[in-house]
Design an enzyme around this catalytic site. Structure first.
Site, mmCIF file in Angstrom:
data_model
loop_
_atom_site.group_PDB
_atom_site.id
_atom_site.type_symbol
_atom_site.label_atom_id
_atom_site.label_comp_id
_atom_site.label_asym_id
_atom_site.label_seq_id
_atom_site.Cartn_x
_atom_site.Cartn_y
_atom_site.Cartn_z
ATOM 1 N N CYS A 86 35.469 35.564 35.016
ATOM 2 C CA CYS A 86 34.728 34.399 35.913
ATOM 3 C C CYS A 86 33.850 33.622 34.746
ATOM 4 O O CYS A 86 34.438 32.935 33.883
ATOM 5 C CB CYS A 86 33.778 35.058 36.708
ATOM 6 S SG CYS A 86 33.160 33.989 38.009
ATOM 7 N N HIS A 203 37.640 39.190 39.947
ATOM 8 C CA HIS A 203 36.600 40.080 39.242
ATOM 9 C C HIS A 203 37.438 41.495 39.287
ATOM 10 O O HIS A 203 37.165 42.172 40.413
ATOM 11 C CB HIS A 203 35.417 40.090 39.935
ATOM 12 C CG HIS A 203 34.543 39.203 39.714
ATOM 13 N ND1 HIS A 203 33.558 39.192 38.727
ATOM 14 C CD2 HIS A 203 34.593 37.905 40.264
ATOM 15 C CE1 HIS A 203 32.740 37.716 38.668
ATOM 16 N NE2 HIS A 203 33.586 37.135 39.372
ATOM 17 N N GLU A 205 36.621 44.123 38.071
ATOM 18 C CA GLU A 205 35.567 45.356 38.049
ATOM 19 C C GLU A 205 35.023 45.476 39.420
ATOM 20 O O GLU A 205 34.700 46.595 39.855
ATOM 21 C CB GLU A 205 34.409 44.995 37.197
ATOM 22 C CG GLU A 205 33.538 43.958 37.614
ATOM 23 C CD GLU A 205 33.851 42.509 37.530
ATOM 24 O OE1 GLU A 205 35.021 42.442 37.120
ATOM 25 O OE2 GLU A 205 32.890 41.801 37.636
#
Lengths: 236, 744
Positions: A86, A203, A205
């Site tokens: 990002c 993302h 994560e």
């Protein structure tokens, strides 16, 4: 292996990447402060999401001048693995470590939603654990994630197989409706020519735990871990 | 010379006109003179005007707020601090609060909403809690009002712009449209933070000689008299008040947040408070008030971003992203070191004294000296006149026999599903980052949001609720229903309530009919809080929500937080699998008063809102939570606006996957539109795998909850026998486009 997560002023997802690597992936990970020089041995550096310096100027345009970025550029030049997520992707583009740019979403609004990604290439340190054409589910959340590159650059990216992820629909088609931000050619993530620097808008994560709705993000982190283990093995 | 200087700083002279322009009444002015034993100078008058404003002093509401229950086994900090704090076990606590930013958001929607988020975030991290989730409750005028689109897009972008940038997820909220908000929108922002139970900080100034340290952004002229503006009604010319709205800088707030939390890991801090409404004045005097001390400030040392600001302006500025802290003597350098790291100002601007006075100096001369108690404890408290509105009886009249039942109930369902209050709010929440911090288990779009607590098996559920039409028709019942529905939303995901925070948005307290509504709402909330065992731990009152003498509907919004014992067991509202049995917990009665159906289909705001039996409510909620904890339920959804027909349709179409059909066959001896659209309380629609049905019956019996099997999940149609049959794809399309098609 050792991971370093760089903290810029305004980084928001730094703790998320740290926790995911440590808790969900069982990795060794350390925060690195943007004002410091890059010292110590690392196998992979992560530039996390957020709004570095508030991103009041072009996203990532100020962060690329942070003292630690000199070390990151040198680390990448020597073949070290660098992952930008990002805002991290935006910073890598601004630093010249990745081609192209990320501009305002086509719909002009911030977009937060789950998306599906198709893995386009698997001969990279970031995707080697995935299968070609495999679909991964992960969230995007950004206002400026529309990938843009001039046609010559785009052509080169295609020819060199540097486009690693595309936004697709449930049937795996890179359709306009599956594209959350208007990115050229539905591009969600690209790597550099030497395939050791990777930037993506989604993302991973936030997609490493069943509770959060997806574990597909593990493919990215485990690919990196496997690559580094092989590298260590080779050196040994 | 000194006197000359002081006189110069304290221009202009205080005249009756100047007093009136500060929003102080002649009686209030006389009280000031009595408390001081002399006339105040202009600076002191400014200080009094903000501290005695409705916004800061709660002078009209305090008498009633005392009625709300504020204690409970989990409560660590009740109202009166920057945020309430409850114990969640494992040595952890959560701090939360909700606050209004209505007037600024109407004047300048982006910045008004953004700084509302910024303010509530500071209220939470000043307690030592890291913000981990935000919600918001938004009320706009009619969707067709020419200004609504501008206000809606500005407010949503402002909330996103601030919350996204600072990295706190916005995990839920509500958005309503009604003509009563045409000229006075509501923006209520909620934030929750997490802290170690033993490391809670409060806004207190103690220890004579301890330094008072200013941290964060520099002070400018923005927001002067914001608190006073919030304490006045609107009129056309007040829209010219744009300069009193502050401009937010989420990046600086992010730095301030990180710096404060890092400092809180040390032992330097005695007390800390956000400089919110009334800025430096309220933070310093309130801290001294709580500590039973005095405070002395040297205004010449305040970091300024504009030239030649007067002491008056410095004291009253509401510039954002600033905090005031009292540190232990000798730790000044450590404080500065941490703020230097984050490139923020940290300047000693004063010290704690023992004379219980608020003293401000500028350029070596004293410009204000006021007893702390005059600004805090002695602020006026009013017991305003109360009168039941003359129109109330008329409002309650509703004769259903005069209301024709629609001939095509299928089209009626579609009309409601596509109406702005019921349609999908995805257009709104996709502009908010709801994933950051990697904790979001149930994202916006469910009855309540759920976040996990890393390192434990637990989760937290959060919701905001309030139906102002109910409160308009019967403020007592409406107040109770706001609390009950919030708690029911929590139970639908499997959480038990820990506490609530509220924003009480009303018209002018000087209007006896508004004060009647206020007092009734409080009583209703009180009874529901006691019955459902939910303490009120923080909150905010916003009066003067009216324009040209017309008040908004009484609008209490309730933010509630619940604990989920095992986060892996939470359920969501939508159906999961064909073949599952659909069950109604609770009973449907013929209650169409105040319903969305009556408003949308018949254009009526009349009747009495649905009645509530708080004992049954408690039983239904406990039953639902117990069933979820046993792992029996596949889905659970609260029945609210639009009644059971809308709740069932949402179960079919609101999930992330393809819509699922349902076939319903339910019987009550009431008319068809009431069966479908009645908003009877204490009802939850759940789905279970067939093999778990018996177990659910046992749980319902244990809790003495009426339960009825009403159908089965499956197919591609939404069928309610014998009333209607519609393709689910069509319902989803209508629901998904309902909002966007009206605002684009």
């Amino acid at each position: 292996m050792r991971w370093g997560v760089i903290v810029f002023p305004g980084s928001c997802d730094d703790q998320d990447v740290f926790d995911t690597l440590k808790r969900d992936m069982g990795q060794k990970v350390k925060f690195l402060w943007h004002k410091d020089d890059l010292v110590g041995h690392f196998d992979c550096l992560v530039l996390p999401g957020g709004f570095s310096y508030g991103d009041y100027l072009r996203c990532g345009a100020v962060a690329r001048f942070s003292p630690i970025m000199r070390g990151v550029v040198e680390f990448a030049r020597q073949g070290g693995l660098v992952l930008g997520i990002c805002n991290g992707f935006q910073i890598l583009c601004e630093s010249g470590l990745l081609p192209g740019a990320l501009v305002r979403n086509a719909g002009l609004q911030f977009v937060c939603q789950q998306v599906l990604l198709r893995v386009e290439e698997t001969d990279t340190p970031f995707t080697c654990e995935a299968k070609k054409g495999q679909l991964l589910k992960a969230p995007v959340k950004h206002g400026e994630g529309c990938y843009y590159a001039d046609s010559a650059t785009l052509e080169r990216l295609r020819k060199n197989h540097q486009i690693l992820l595309r936004y697709v629909d449930a049937k795996g088609r890179a359709s306009p409706s599956a594209n959350p931000n208007g990115s050229l050619d539905n591009i969600a993530g690209v790597c550099n020519e030497t395939r050791n620097v990777f930037g993506l808008m989604p993302h991973p994560e936030d997609a490493c735990n069943k509770l959060l709705g997806s574990e597909d993000g593990r493919k990215i982190f485990s690919s990196i871990a496997v690559t580094c283990a092989q590298r260590e093995h080779r050196h040994a | 010379m000194r006197d000359e200087k002081a006189a110069q700083f304290n221009q202009p002279l205080v005249t009756p006109e100047v007093v009136a322009s500060h929003g102080l009444t002649p009686e209030e002015y006389r009280k000031i003179v009595k408390l001081l034993g002399r006339e105040p100078n202009h600076t002191e008058l400014g200080v009094f005007s903000v501290m005695w404003s409705e916004h800061c002093s709660y002078k009209s509401s305090r008498h009633y707020l005392k009625r709300l229950p504020t204690e409970g086994p989990h409560v660590l900090q009740g109202p009166g601090e920057n945020a309430g704090v409850v114990d969640i076990g494992d040595g952890l606590a959560v701090a939360f609060k909700m606050e209004s930013h209505n007037h600024p958001s109407f004047i300048e929607p982006y910045q008004g909403a953004a700084t509302g988020v910024g303010g509530i975030l500071r209220d939470v991290f000043t307690m030592g809690a890291r913000p981990i989730a935000s919600l918001n409750s938004l009320r706009f005028g009619s969707i067709d009002h020419p200004r609504t689109r501008y206000l809606l897009s500005g407010v949503v972008a402002g909330i996103g712009g601030y919350g996204n940038c600072i990295g706190v997820p916005t995990v839920g909220g509500e958005v309503y449209f009604d003509e009563c908000y045409d000229a006075n929108i509501l923006v209520n922002a909620f934030t929750l933070g997490i802290a170690k139970k033993k490391r809670i900080f409060t806004g207190v100034a103690r220890g004579v000689g301890n330094p008072v340290i200013y941290v964060g952004s520099k002070t400018g002229r923005d927001g002067i008299h914001g608190a006073t503006m919030a304490s006045e009604s609107f009129s056309e010319e007040k829209e010219q008040r744009r300069p009193t709205v502050q401009v937010g800088d989420p990046f600086t707030e992010k730095l301030l947040l990180e710096a404060c939390l890092e400092l809180m890991e040390t032992d330097c801090i005695i007390g800390i408070q956000d400089m919110g409404a009334a800025g430096l004045t309220s933070s310093s005097s309130e801290m001294a008030g709580r500590g039973g001390t005095g405070v002395e400030l040297d205004l010449s040392r305040v970091p300024l971003r504009e030239q030649s600001m007067t002491p008056y302006e410095i004291l009253l500025s509401e510039s954002q992203e600033r905090m005031l802290l009292v540190a232990k003597q000798g730790t000044e350098d450590e404080v500065k070191r941490i703020f230097d790291k984050w490139d923020l100002d940290a300047v000693v601007i004063g010290r704690v004294t023992d004379d219980r006075q608020f003293r401000a100096f500028f350029d070596g001369v004293e410009v204000a000296c006021i007893p702390i108690s005059a600004l805090t404890k002695e602020a006026p408290v009013y017991q305003r006149p109360v009168e039941r509105p003359k129109l109330q009886d008329q409002l309650e009249q509703l004769d259903l026999s005069n209301i024709a039942e629609p001939t095509d109930l299928g089209s009626t369902v579609k009309l409601l599903l596509g109406s702005p209050n019921i349609a999908s709010k995805e257009w709104v929440y996709r502009q908010y980052d709801h994933f950051v911090r990697s904790n979001t288990v149930v994202a916006p779009g469910a009855d309540a949001a759920v976040i996990r607590l890393k390192g434990t098996e637990k989760g937290l559920a959060l919701t905001v609720d309030g139906n102002s039409r109910y409160c308009y028709l019967d403020p007592y019942v409406g107040g109770a229903l706001a609390v009950a529905e919030a708690a029911r939303n929590l139970s639908c995901v499997g959480a038990r309530p820990l506490g609530l925070t509220d924003c009480l948005n009303f018209g002018s307290p000087e209007n006896p009919e508004v004060m009647w509504q206020f007092s009734q709402v409080i009583e209703g909330m009180r009874d529901a809080c006691i019955a459902l065992k939910v303490p009120v731990v923080s909150g905010n009152v916003s009066f003067y929500n009216e324009t040209d003498g017309v008040p908004i509907y009484p609008t209490p919004t309730v933010g509630m937080v619940g604990l989920v014992a095992e986060v892996a067991k939470v359920v969501t509202p939508w159906f999961k699998a064909a073949g599952d049995v659909v069950v109604l917990l609770g009973r449907t009665r013929e209650e169409l008063g105040g319903s969305e159906y009556l408003k949308i289909v018949h254009g009526l705001v009349k009747g009495t809102p649905p009645w509530i039996d708080l004992r049954l409510e408690q039983a239904v909620q406990s039953c639902c939570v117990a069933a979820i904890e046993k792992g029996i339920l596949r889905s659970a959804h609260d029945i609210s606006d639009g009644g059971i027909a809308i709740a069932l349709a949402e179960c079919c179409i609101s999930g992330p996957e393809k819509p699922l059909g349902v076939r319903i066959d339910m019987r009550e001896m009431i008319r068809g539109d009431a069966l479908l659209f009645s908003e009877s309380q204490s009802r939850i629609v759940v789905s279970v795998a067939e093999e778990n049905l018996e177990q659910l019956r046992e749980v319902a019996a244990e809790h003495h909850v009426p339960m009825q099997v009403i159908g089965a999940v499956g197919g591609t149609s939404f069928v309610i026998q014998p009333l209607l049959r519609l393709p689910v794809d069509e319902l989803r399309a209508t629901w998904s486009a309902g909002l966007t098609s009206r605002i684009k």
